[in-house]
Design a protein around this motif. Structure first.
Motif, PDB file in Angstrom:
ATOM      1  N   ILE A 277       8.296  -0.021   5.300  1.00 32.33           N
ATOM      2  CA  ILE A 277       7.280  -1.013   4.960  1.00 32.33           C
ATOM      3  C   ILE A 277       7.997  -2.252   4.435  1.00 32.33           C
ATOM      4  CG2 ILE A 277       5.283  -1.542   3.509  1.00 32.33           C
ATOM      5  CD1 ILE A 277       4.689   0.626   5.544  1.00 32.33           C
ATOM      6  N   MET A 278       7.909  -3.346   5.163  1.00 33.23           N
ATOM      7  CA  MET A 278       8.591  -4.583   4.780  1.00 33.23           C
ATOM      8  C   MET A 278       7.670  -5.528   4.006  1.00 33.23           C
ATOM      9  SD  MET A 278      11.581  -4.032   6.021  1.00 33.23           S
ATOM     10  CE  MET A 278      12.331  -5.654   5.841  1.00 33.23           C
ATOM     11  N   MET A 279       6.375  -5.457   4.285  1.00 34.73           N
ATOM     12  CA  MET A 279       5.455  -6.403   3.669  1.00 34.73           C
ATOM     13  C   MET A 279       4.049  -5.821   3.684  1.00 34.73           C
ATOM     14  SD  MET A 279       4.448 -10.269   4.971  1.00 34.73           S
ATOM     15  CE  MET A 279       6.153 -10.817   4.945  1.00 34.73           C
ATOM     16  N   VAL A 280       3.301  -6.085   2.609  1.00 32.12           N
ATOM     17  CA  VAL A 280       1.876  -5.788   2.554  1.00 32.12           C
ATOM     18  C   VAL A 280       1.174  -7.077   2.157  1.00 32.12           C
ATOM     19  CG1 VAL A 280       0.053  -4.473   1.412  1.00 32.12           C
ATOM     20  CG2 VAL A 280       2.240  -3.376   1.912  1.00 32.12           C
ATOM     21  N   GLU A 281       0.129  -7.430   2.885  1.00 40.09           N
ATOM     22  CA  GLU A 281      -0.641  -8.628   2.563  1.00 40.09           C
ATOM     23  C   GLU A 281      -2.077  -8.250   2.235  1.00 40.09           C
ATOM     24  OE1 GLU A 281       1.220 -12.314   4.951  1.00 40.09           O
ATOM     25  OE2 GLU A 281       0.322 -10.805   6.243  1.00 40.09           O
ATOM     26  N   LEU A 282      -2.688  -9.028   1.354  1.00 37.41           N
ATOM     27  CA  LEU A 282      -4.031  -8.753   0.851  1.00 37.41           C
ATOM     28  C   LEU A 282      -4.927  -9.962   1.104  1.00 37.41           C
ATOM     29  CD1 LEU A 282      -5.935  -6.967  -1.006  1.00 37.41           C
ATOM     30  CD2 LEU A 282      -5.069  -8.360  -2.895  1.00 37.41           C
ATOM     31  N   SER A 283      -6.129  -9.682   1.587  1.00 31.14           N
ATOM     32  CA  SER A 283      -7.132 -10.734   1.758  1.00 31.14           C
ATOM     33  C   SER A 283      -8.311 -10.454   0.854  1.00 31.14           C
ATOM     34  CB  SER A 283      -7.601 -10.806   3.213  1.00 31.14           C
ATOM     35  OG  SER A 283      -8.618 -11.784   3.343  1.00 31.14           O
ATOM     36  N   THR A 284      -8.804 -11.488   0.170  1.00 28.89           N
ATOM     37  CA  THR A 284      -9.994 -11.354  -0.674  1.00 28.89           C
ATOM     38  C   THR A 284     -11.155 -12.176  -0.124  1.00 28.89           C
ATOM     39  OG1 THR A 284      -9.230 -13.169  -2.098  1.00 28.89           O
ATOM     40  CG2 THR A 284      -8.614 -10.923  -2.743  1.00 28.89           C
ATOM     41  N   ASP A 285     -10.984 -12.698   1.104  1.00 27.60           N
ATOM     42  CA  ASP A 285     -12.052 -13.519   1.691  1.00 27.60           C
ATOM     43  C   ASP A 285     -12.367 -13.095   3.128  1.00 27.60           C
ATOM     44  OD1 ASP A 285      -9.793 -14.435   2.982  1.00 27.60           O
ATOM     45  OD2 ASP A 285      -9.784 -16.406   2.016  1.00 27.60           O
ATOM     46  N   GLY A 286     -12.282 -11.775   3.339  1.00 25.12           N
ATOM     47  CA  GLY A 286     -12.660 -11.271   4.655  1.00 25.12           C
ATOM     48  C   GLY A 286     -11.670 -11.588   5.754  1.00 25.12           C
ATOM     49  N   GLY A 287     -10.420 -11.862   5.389  1.00 24.85           N
ATOM     50  CA  GLY A 287      -9.389 -12.073   6.391  1.00 24.85           C
ATOM     51  C   GLY A 287      -9.127 -13.534   6.737  1.00 24.85           C
ATOM     52  N   ALA A 288      -9.817 -14.461   6.062  1.00 27.41           N
ATOM     53  CA  ALA A 288      -9.576 -15.884   6.331  1.00 27.41           C
ATOM     54  C   ALA A 288      -8.191 -16.302   5.850  1.00 27.41           C
ATOM     55  CB  ALA A 288     -10.657 -16.734   5.671  1.00 27.41           C
ATOM     56  N   THR A 289      -7.793 -15.807   4.678  1.00 28.56           N
ATOM     57  CA  THR A 289      -6.459 -16.096   4.149  1.00 28.56           C
ATOM     58  C   THR A 289      -5.848 -14.797   3.633  1.00 28.56           C
ATOM     59  OG1 THR A 289      -7.315 -16.576   1.919  1.00 28.56           O
ATOM     60  CG2 THR A 289      -7.108 -18.439   3.452  1.00 28.56           C
ATOM     61  N   TRP A 290      -4.511 -14.777   3.557  1.00 22.26           N
ATOM     62  CA  TRP A 290      -3.787 -13.573   3.142  1.00 22.26           C
ATOM     63  C   TRP A 290      -2.726 -13.934   2.108  1.00 22.26           C
ATOM     64  CZ3 TRP A 290      -5.057  -8.713   4.890  1.00 22.26           C
ATOM     65  CH2 TRP A 290      -5.982  -8.664   5.952  1.00 22.26           C
ATOM     66  N   THR A 291      -2.525 -13.047   1.145  1.00 24.24           N
ATOM     67  CA  THR A 291      -1.514 -13.231   0.107  1.00 24.24           C
ATOM     68  C   THR A 291      -0.573 -12.036   0.118  1.00 24.24           C
ATOM     69  OG1 THR A 291      -3.107 -14.423  -1.275  1.00 24.24           O
ATOM     70  CG2 THR A 291      -1.136 -13.557  -2.368  1.00 24.24           C
ATOM     71  N   GLU A 292       0.716 -12.303   0.017  1.00 23.27           N
ATOM     72  CA  GLU A 292       1.682 -11.211   0.040  1.00 23.27           C
ATOM     73  C   GLU A 292       1.669 -10.449  -1.277  1.00 23.27           C
ATOM     74  OE1 GLU A 292       6.455 -10.429   0.861  1.00 23.27           O
ATOM     75  OE2 GLU A 292       5.538 -12.330   1.447  1.00 23.27           O
ATOM     76  N   ALA A 293       1.621  -9.123  -1.181  1.00 21.12           N
ATOM     77  CA  ALA A 293       1.643  -8.271  -2.359  1.00 21.12           C
ATOM     78  C   ALA A 293       3.087  -8.007  -2.786  1.00 21.12           C
ATOM     79  CB  ALA A 293       0.941  -6.946  -2.059  1.00 21.12           C
ATOM     80  N   LYS A 294       3.238  -7.504  -3.992  1.00 22.74           N
ATOM     81  CA  LYS A 294       4.568  -7.140  -4.505  1.00 22.74           C
ATOM     82  C   LYS A 294       4.783  -5.657  -4.273  1.00 22.74           C
ATOM     83  CE  LYS A 294       7.291  -6.986  -8.784  1.00 22.74           C
ATOM     84  NZ  LYS A 294       7.285  -7.205 -10.240  1.00 22.74           N
ATOM     85  N   LEU A 295       5.901  -5.332  -3.628  1.00 21.06           N
ATOM     86  CA  LEU A 295       6.250  -3.928  -3.389  1.00 21.06           C
ATOM     87  C   LEU A 295       7.016  -3.394  -4.593  1.00 21.06           C
ATOM     88  CD1 LEU A 295       7.362  -4.037   0.368  1.00 21.06           C
ATOM     89  CD2 LEU A 295       5.115  -3.517  -0.582  1.00 21.06           C
ATOM     90  N   LEU A 296       6.623  -2.212  -5.053  1.00 27.10           N
ATOM     91  CA  LEU A 296       7.267  -1.625  -6.231  1.00 27.10           C
ATOM     92  C   LEU A 296       8.211  -0.507  -5.785  1.00 27.10           C
ATOM     93  CD1 LEU A 296       4.108  -1.287  -8.516  1.00 27.10           C
ATOM     94  CD2 LEU A 296       5.766  -3.139  -8.457  1.00 27.10           C
ATOM     95  N   GLY A 297       9.410  -0.499  -6.334  1.00 29.40           N
ATOM     96  CA  GLY A 297      10.358   0.584  -6.050  1.00 29.40           C
ATOM     97  C   GLY A 297      11.074   0.399  -4.727  1.00 29.40           C
ATOM     98  N   GLU A 298      11.999   1.328  -4.485  1.00 31.71           N
ATOM     99  CA  GLU A 298      12.792   1.298  -3.250  1.00 31.71           C
ATOM    100  C   GLU A 298      12.025   1.929  -2.099  1.00 31.71           C
ATOM    101  OE1 GLU A 298      15.952  -0.038  -2.872  1.00 31.71           O
ATOM    102  OE2 GLU A 298      15.568  -0.847  -4.863  1.00 31.71           O
ATOM    103  N   SER A 299      12.251   1.411  -0.912  1.00 31.89           N
ATOM    104  CA  SER A 299      11.638   2.007   0.273  1.00 31.89           C
ATOM    105  C   SER A 299      12.300   3.348   0.568  1.00 31.89           C
ATOM    106  CB  SER A 299      11.816   1.075   1.462  1.00 31.89           C
ATOM    107  OG  SER A 299      11.310   1.652   2.632  1.00 31.89           O
ATOM    108  N   LYS A 300      11.480   4.345   0.879  1.00 36.12           N
ATOM    109  CA  LYS A 300      12.009   5.660   1.207  1.00 36.12           C
ATOM    110  C   LYS A 300      11.414   6.109   2.537  1.00 36.12           C
ATOM    111  CE  LYS A 300      12.842   7.363  -3.499  1.00 36.12           C
ATOM    112  NZ  LYS A 300      12.569   6.111  -4.216  1.00 36.12           N
ATOM    113  N   PRO A 301      12.253   6.599   3.459  1.00 37.89           N
ATOM    114  CA  PRO A 301      11.730   7.054   4.744  1.00 37.89           C
ATOM    115  C   PRO A 301      10.715   8.180   4.571  1.00 37.89           C
ATOM    116  CG  PRO A 301      14.141   6.997   4.759  1.00 37.89           C
ATOM    117  CD  PRO A 301      13.700   6.807   3.339  1.00 37.89           C
ATOM    118  N   ASN A 302       9.654   8.135   5.355  1.00 39.69           N
ATOM    119  CA  ASN A 302       8.653   9.213   5.401  1.00 39.69           C
ATOM    120  C   ASN A 302       7.920   9.412   4.074  1.00 39.69           C
ATOM    121  OD1 ASN A 302       9.531   9.839   8.095  1.00 39.69           O
ATOM    122  ND2 ASN A 302      11.275  10.913   7.181  1.00 39.69           N
ATOM    123  N   ALA A 303       7.904   8.384   3.224  1.00 37.10           N
ATOM    124  CA  ALA A 303       7.242   8.528   1.926  1.00 37.10           C
ATOM    125  C   ALA A 303       6.677   7.186   1.480  1.00 37.10           C
ATOM    126  CB  ALA A 303       8.210   9.045   0.873  1.00 37.10           C
TER     127      ALA A 303
END
Length: 303
Positions: A277-303
């Motif tokens: 998972i490189m990026m997660v984005e969040l929309s609060t207006d039904g998809g008109a605009t998107w904001t990048e979320a903050k990822l917590l911790g290290e990426s782990k395969p299959n988890a």
């Protein structure tokens, strides 16, 4: 329907009593690992009662040396501990329109635990897989009769298979969950963990491992947990395998009221199979605009 209006069993949502199916209220998600007490429970048949002192795991089929191993012998083998996310293939089914048959899971048929056990490759090496052995069938002790008209007559055991390459790569035979002995509802005394695959592949209450030359065509491999894959004019049933990429919001919870123009912390989880998972984005207006979320911790395969 909000979790507080549903029947709760030890803090989990009752989705079925016989067989037992319990869902974690996803709004209780707090960290990377899911506690064993909160972890969702998926069963297809009654939970088998197994005496570990009388239990044996048999390894047979297209092998040079069929053998059986008991619990104490298994504990003496090399062990590893890995984090892995398990998700039921029917997670989120209650949101589908039109409604689909099956357990009406909300968001909580998913969880991440640390699993400890023996790599399946160790037992395959001991058995000596013949060159024509291409598939590994994992059979549980749970079974019974099905009402589905497409099911075979008589009783059947829950079983799934994985290709030999996957079996050797990272499949684990787990006897501990989050550092403690597996509870009965999670597969005691032994279950498979197939990292990155939907959880029906991670067969519980293991009793037999069968190496086969031909693809496995059991009920839970070809009728249930399968989908139609089209090759031009030909459609064929194809087993579900790898988890797809997904992100879910834990809080605010479904049905929560958020005051207008207020600041709200939104948090949840994202996962995929063996990708990252490189990026997660969040929309609060039904998809008109998107904001990048903050990822917590290290990426782990299959988890």
């Amino acid at each position: 329907m909000a979790a507080d209006s549903q029947k709760l069993i030890a803090g989990r949502i009752m989705r079925g009593e016989s067989p037992l199916n319990l869902e974690m209220p996803f709004e209780t998600l707090e960290g990377f690992l899911t506690s064993t007490e909160s972890f969702y429970v998926r069963t297809h048949f009654p939970i088998p009662s197994i005496d570990k002192d009388a239990w044996w795991l048999r390894v047979e089929g297209d092998v040079e040396n069929s053998f059986a191993i008991n619990y104490e012998e298994l504990l003496e083998l090399e062990s590893v501990t890995i984090p892995a996310t398990l998700e039921c293939a029917g997670n989120n089914r209650s949101f589908l329109e039109p409604k689909a048959k099956g357990v009406q899971w909300g968001l909580g048929a998913v969880g991440t635990a640390e699993w400890s056990g023996v790599p399946l490759s160790i037992l395959l090496d001991r058995a000596g897989v013949k060159t024509n052995g291409c598939h590994v069938i994992l059979e549980g002790a749970d079974g019974g009769m099905l009402e589905d008209p497409k099911s075979p007559p008589g009783e059947l055991k829950f079983a799934r298979s994985v290709p030999i390459a996957k079996a050797r790569a990272d499949v684990l035979l787990a006897y501990k969950m989050n550092g403690r002995e597996l509870p009965p509802e999670h597969g005691f005394p032994l279950r498979a963990i197939v990292p990155g695959w939907y959880a029906m592949a991670s067969v519980k209450w293991l009793q037999r491992i069968i190496i086969a030359e031909q693809p496995f065509t059991g009920y839970y491999q070809t009728i249930d947990y399968a989908y139609w894959k089209r090759r031009e004019a030909i459609a064929e049933l194809t087993p579900l395998t790898e988890m797809q990429v997904k992100a879910q919001i834990a809080k605010p919870a479904e049905g929560d009221i958020v005051t207008a123009n207020s600041r709200v912390r939104v948090h949840g989880a994202a996962w995929t199979s063996n990708g990252e998972i490189m990026m997660v984005e969040l929309s609060t207006d039904g998809g008109a605009t998107w904001t990048e979320a903050k990822l917590l911790g290290e990426s782990k395969p299959n988890a």
